[in-house]
Design a protein around this motif. Structure first.
Motif, PDB file in Angstrom:
ATOM      1  N   GLU A 163       0.873  -1.172   0.000  1.00  0.00           N
ATOM      2  CA  GLU A 163       0.000   0.000   0.000  1.00  0.00           C
ATOM      3  C   GLU A 163       0.911   1.224   0.000  1.00  0.00           C
ATOM      4  N   VAL A 164       0.845   1.988  -1.090  1.00  0.00           N
ATOM      5  CA  VAL A 164       1.793   3.080  -1.280  1.00  0.00           C
ATOM      6  C   VAL A 164       1.530   4.218  -0.302  1.00  0.00           C
ATOM      7  N   ARG A 165       0.262   4.599  -0.103  1.00  0.00           N
ATOM      8  CA  ARG A 165      -0.043   5.741   0.771  1.00  0.00           C
ATOM      9  C   ARG A 165       0.394   5.479   2.209  1.00  0.00           C
ATOM     10  N   ALA A 166       0.105   4.269   2.670  1.00  0.00           N
ATOM     11  CA  ALA A 166       0.428   3.965   4.066  1.00  0.00           C
ATOM     12  C   ALA A 166       1.835   3.400   4.194  1.00  0.00           C
ATOM     13  N   ARG A 167       2.434   3.082   3.075  1.00  0.00           N
ATOM     14  CA  ARG A 167       3.772   2.499   3.055  1.00  0.00           C
ATOM     15  C   ARG A 167       3.845   1.247   3.930  1.00  0.00           C
ATOM     16  N   THR A 168       2.854   0.388   3.699  1.00  0.00           N
ATOM     17  CA  THR A 168       2.840  -0.887   4.420  1.00  0.00           C
ATOM     18  C   THR A 168       2.758  -2.023   3.410  1.00  0.00           C
TER      19      THR A 168
END
Length: 181
Positions: A163-168
């Motif tokens: 998940e790019v936005r949350a960087r997870t």
């Protein structure tokens, strides 16, 4: 076979020498008798089967008579050509090429053992390991051997999503059988 042909030739030469000493009337009578016997035999026998020395002698002697007489022989010119073709075919035969040599059972067993003991390895990894062990084998051969025993390609790695936005990073496939213990 050469001895038999030489013997047959020697017998014929002595018979011709004896024939030359006979009178012309005796020769003509013998020719008439032989022609009549040949006509009788042609009516009874459908296809004569001379063996190899007889064929060779007939081929040589047929060259000595005229074209008109050649056509009336038990051996036609076409038959002489067929015999010659068979002799050439027997003389100049080569064994058929068999292609690539078969894979030795030792290497086949190694490939199968590597594939069974390491189910997560694909064809490429099994190929690499067999090459490291010193066996020259192509990846296509490894693939063919493993498919023949029912081992398909290695299972896919578990899908990972990021998940790019949350960087997870989410690991979506923890097990292949979620209901198993």
């Amino acid at each position: 076979m050469l001895v038999r042909l030489t013997y047959l030739g020697a017998i014929r030469i002595f018979a011709w020498l004896f024939l030359m000493s006979r009178s012309s009337a005796a020769k003509n009578a013998e020719i008439l008798i032989l022609r009549h016997e040949l006509a009788v035999l042609r009516r009874q026998i459908t296809a004569p089967k001379p063996d190899w020395p007889d064929r060779a002698l007939l081929a040589v002697l047929t060259r000595l008579i005229s074209q008109a007489l050649r056509e009336r022989r038990i051996v036609s010119p076409r038959t002489l050509l067929t015999w010659h073709q068979h002799l050439v075919k027997q003389k100049w035969t080569q064994p058929p090429s068999t292609g690539r040599p078969p894979l030795p059972e030792e290497i086949r067993g190694l490939i199968i053992r590597l594939g069974v003991e390491n189910p997560r390895w694909g064809f490429g990894r099994v190929h690499g390991e067999s090459r490291r062990l010193g066996h020259k084998v192509s990846p296509a051969t490894v693939r063919r051997v493993l498919r023949a025993v029912g081992l398909g390609p290695a299972p896919r790695r578990y899908p990972v999503r990021m998940e790019v936005r949350a960087r997870t990073i989410h690991n979506l496939g923890v097990t292949a059988h979620p209901t198993a213990a």
